[in-house]
Design an enzyme around this catalytic site. Structure first.
Site, mmCIF file in Angstrom:
data_model
loop_
_atom_site.group_PDB
_atom_site.id
_atom_site.type_symbol
_atom_site.label_atom_id
_atom_site.label_comp_id
_atom_site.label_asym_id
_atom_site.label_seq_id
_atom_site.Cartn_x
_atom_site.Cartn_y
_atom_site.Cartn_z
ATOM 1 N N ASP A 194 120.447 80.560 3.300
ATOM 2 C CA ASP A 194 120.681 81.085 4.636
ATOM 3 C C ASP A 194 122.138 80.734 4.889
ATOM 4 O O ASP A 194 122.475 79.558 4.998
ATOM 5 C CB ASP A 194 119.785 80.386 5.664
ATOM 6 C CG ASP A 194 120.018 80.942 7.062
ATOM 7 O OD1 ASP A 194 121.195 81.067 7.446
ATOM 8 O OD2 ASP A 194 119.048 81.235 7.766
ATOM 9 N N HIS A 195 122.993 81.746 4.939
ATOM 10 C CA HIS A 195 124.428 81.416 4.932
ATOM 11 C C HIS A 195 124.844 80.595 6.164
ATOM 12 O O HIS A 195 125.871 79.946 6.155
ATOM 13 C CB HIS A 195 125.297 82.661 4.733
ATOM 14 C CG HIS A 195 125.492 83.496 5.953
ATOM 15 N ND1 HIS A 195 124.557 84.391 6.409
ATOM 16 C CD2 HIS A 195 126.512 83.564 6.835
ATOM 17 C CE1 HIS A 195 125.001 84.976 7.497
ATOM 18 N NE2 HIS A 195 126.196 84.490 7.790
ATOM 19 N N HIS A 257 118.402 82.546 10.735
ATOM 20 C CA HIS A 257 119.564 81.804 11.247
ATOM 21 C C HIS A 257 119.200 80.977 12.483
ATOM 22 O O HIS A 257 119.557 79.801 12.590
ATOM 23 C CB HIS A 257 120.716 82.749 11.583
ATOM 24 C CG HIS A 257 121.121 83.634 10.441
ATOM 25 N ND1 HIS A 257 121.057 83.231 9.136
ATOM 26 C CD2 HIS A 257 121.590 84.906 10.411
ATOM 27 C CE1 HIS A 257 121.467 84.217 8.344
ATOM 28 N NE2 HIS A 257 121.787 85.242 9.098
HETATM 29 C C1 BG6 Z 1 123.342 88.408 8.493
HETATM 30 C C2 BG6 Z 1 122.695 89.568 9.180
HETATM 31 O O1 BG6 Z 1 122.363 87.576 7.927
HETATM 32 O O2 BG6 Z 1 124.098 87.674 9.420
HETATM 33 C C3 BG6 Z 1 123.731 90.447 9.836
HETATM 34 O O3 BG6 Z 1 121.952 90.334 8.239
HETATM 35 C C4 BG6 Z 1 124.616 89.623 10.748
HETATM 36 O O4 BG6 Z 1 123.122 91.498 10.575
HETATM 37 C C5 BG6 Z 1 125.150 88.397 10.019
HETATM 38 O O5 BG6 Z 1 125.688 90.442 11.184
HETATM 39 C C6 BG6 Z 1 125.881 87.472 10.957
HETATM 40 O O6 BG6 Z 1 126.530 86.492 10.209
HETATM 41 P P1 BG6 Z 1 127.830 85.768 10.754
HETATM 42 O O7 BG6 Z 1 128.165 84.772 9.695
HETATM 43 O O8 BG6 Z 1 128.856 86.855 10.931
HETATM 44 O O9 BG6 Z 1 127.439 85.154 12.043
#
Ligand code: BG6
Length: 506
Positions: A194-195, A257
């Protein structure tokens, strides 16, 4: 192979230089795709620039696109303009295998290439498989790796599988995916990304809570009135309309997230900051989140979709006008939720969550709103500008922490109002933090699963959102609209205002 001649690198100094990837091979499935090009290759190059990759390191790309090794090497070079000197060496070591994921020949060819590469570089058998493919093939790829024996670590080596969300479309399909992966890989070989967990500021939630004595005593129902989690984006669905139609904000952001950020906010202090300690506590925290009952869903959740409007000065189309989106789409691009937590620490403290696309501002934050003072000693007029204390963890952008408290306004009269005490990452630390993929790729190659999601966490998070999916899926909740560039539908305001509270304006 000669050691790389790299110039001294100030970024590497002060970083955890001991945590370098061991010699090894990173196999990337979906090597010709967007994720590889945009995220993985640039992250690898930054790791090499920080001297965290060894000389004996190679990427073996796999994809359906017909390409030679040289074509793939060109692709690696194109992905990183202005690369550091180490990148050329890695490119030279790298190789490519073209083939269908459903075809056994692809995997025998892959096994041969991996072994050849390992022999040529003397890496030993440290293998990381990154599935940058569509999720539908995760199970097939894992099984096929198993058939050619690439799933089992060889003596002295390792075999790890890295996958990225979506982990299923719901609890049932997530369980099926896990079952498929577990046929061939043990849980401790699986690294689910989960990034958000790779973001420095998300990890800082742990530091703030457990490296300081002053916050933790306040971190409970005794002092906190409620918690607000906001994940707001200004972007729409961009070119991902087709995919997003099958997902929606609940699956795309809340199940993963939001639940990750929330579990770090709610968890008990672990005995030690290691993979098991942290993940055990995170999953315990998620298990304490009350699973909504179907009949409560309309009262605790709002779903909405963006209409046309203005964002950051630009006119933007509505969701249904986006490419790949059905003109009758019922997919939500916004969710507001009220959750509660059944445990000693959080009993009676509501957790309000909102996330949406095409909101006025890109901001992710967790705000702990404290209770108001029990008795206001000042005349009401003197305290009009005073709000209860709040501790805000700003995850992005403008990463940092803000504490809101009351102060006297200078002057003869005794007036009080809110002021902010601010910690900003940018100002406090001069080093560029590693980006999320850089951090997570290195962790996977090193074999540190702390920031990856365990199977029981995924399952528990799905358990929390499943009643919403079920109710919404049966058409049991109206889909509201909101103008692009607004903070969401009126119904979301009602959700929180009913409780005598308000959404923050970040
Ligand atoms: C991704 C979603 O996991 O996270 C996207 O699939 C979203 O829809 C993105 O835009 C948001 O990531 P960050 O790092 O830009 O907050």
């Amino acid at each position: 192979m000669a050691a790389l001649e790299l110039p001294p690198n100030t970024l590497a100094e002060g970083l955890d230089t001991v945590r370098r990837a061991p010699p090894g091979v990173l196999v990337v499935f979906g090597a010709s795709g967007d994720l590889t090009h945009r995220k993985l290759l640039p992250a690898l190059e930054r790791l090499s620039r920080r001297r965290l990759l060894p000389a004996a390191f190679a990427v073996v790309g796999v994809a359906r696109t017909e390409m030679t090794d040289d074509d793939f090497r060109d692709l690696m070079a194109d992905a990183v303009p202005n690369a550091g000197p180490g990148w050329g060496e890695i490119i030279k070591n790298s190789a490519y295998v073209a083939g269908e994921y459903s075809h056994p020949d692809t995997f025998t060819a892959l096994r041969d290439r991996v072994r050849q590469t390992e022999e040529a570089l003397g890496t030993g058998a440290n293998r990381t498989y990154y599935l940058a493919t569509i999720p539908e093939v995760f199970g097939d790829v894992a099984r096929a790796l198993g058939k050619v024996g690439l799933n089992r670590p060889e003596p002295g080596g390792s075999a790890r599988l890295v996958i990225e969300k979506p982990f299923g479309r719901d609890r049932e399909t997530a369980r099926q995916l896990d079952a498929a992966l577990h046929e061939v890989f043990d849980e401790d070989q699986i690294y689910r990304i989960d990034h958000y967990l790779g973001k420095e500021t998300v990890q800082n939630v742990l530091a703030l809570r457990f490296a300081n004595a002053i916050f933790e005593p306040l971190w409970s129902r005794n002092y906190i009135d409620h918690v607000q989690v906001t994940v707001a984006e200004t972007v729409g669905v961009e070119k991902r309309g087709n995919f997003y139609e099958t997902a929606g904000a609940l699956r795309d952001i809340v199940q993963n997230h939001v639940m990750q950020v929330l579990s770090l906010t709610l968890m008990e202090p672990p005995g030690s900051i290691d993979a098991q300690g942290i993940r055990d506590e995170k999953v315990k925290a998620l298990r304490s989140v009350v699973v909504p009952q179907a009949q409560d869903v309309p009262n605790i959740a709002v779903r909405a979709q963006y209409d046309s409007g203005w964002v950051e000065g630009n006119a933007v189309p509505g969701y249904r006008q986006e490419p790949g989106v059905s003109p009758q789409s019922q997919t939500e691009t916004y969710v507001a939720l009220k959750l509660s937590v059944d445990n000693w620490r959080w009993a009676g403290v509501p957790i309000y969550v909102r996330t949406g696309k095409r909101l006025p501002k890109r901001v992710t934050e967790v705000a702990l709103q404290f209770k108001a003072v029990p008795h206001l000693a000042f005349p009401r007029q003197a305290a009009l500008g005073l709000n209860p204390n709040a501790l805000v963890m700003r995850i992005q952008p403008d990463e940092g922490v803000t504490l809101r408290f009351g102060a006297k306004v200078p002057g003869q009269a005794f007036m009080v109002r809110d002021v902010l005490m601010d910690f900003s990452y940018g100002a406090a630390f001069l080093e560029e933090p590693p980006d999320a993929y850089e951090r997570l790729l290195l962790d996977a190659m090193v074999g540190d699963p702390t920031l990856f999601i365990r199977s029981d966490e995924v399952d528990t998070a799905w358990g929390i959102v499943q009643p919403l999916l079920d109710t919404w899926g049966k058409g049991g909740a109206p889909l509201s609209g909101y103008a692009s560039g607004s903070w969401g539908p009126r119904q979301a305001d009602t959700l929180i205002e009913r409780d005598g509270r308000q959404w923050r304006t970040p």
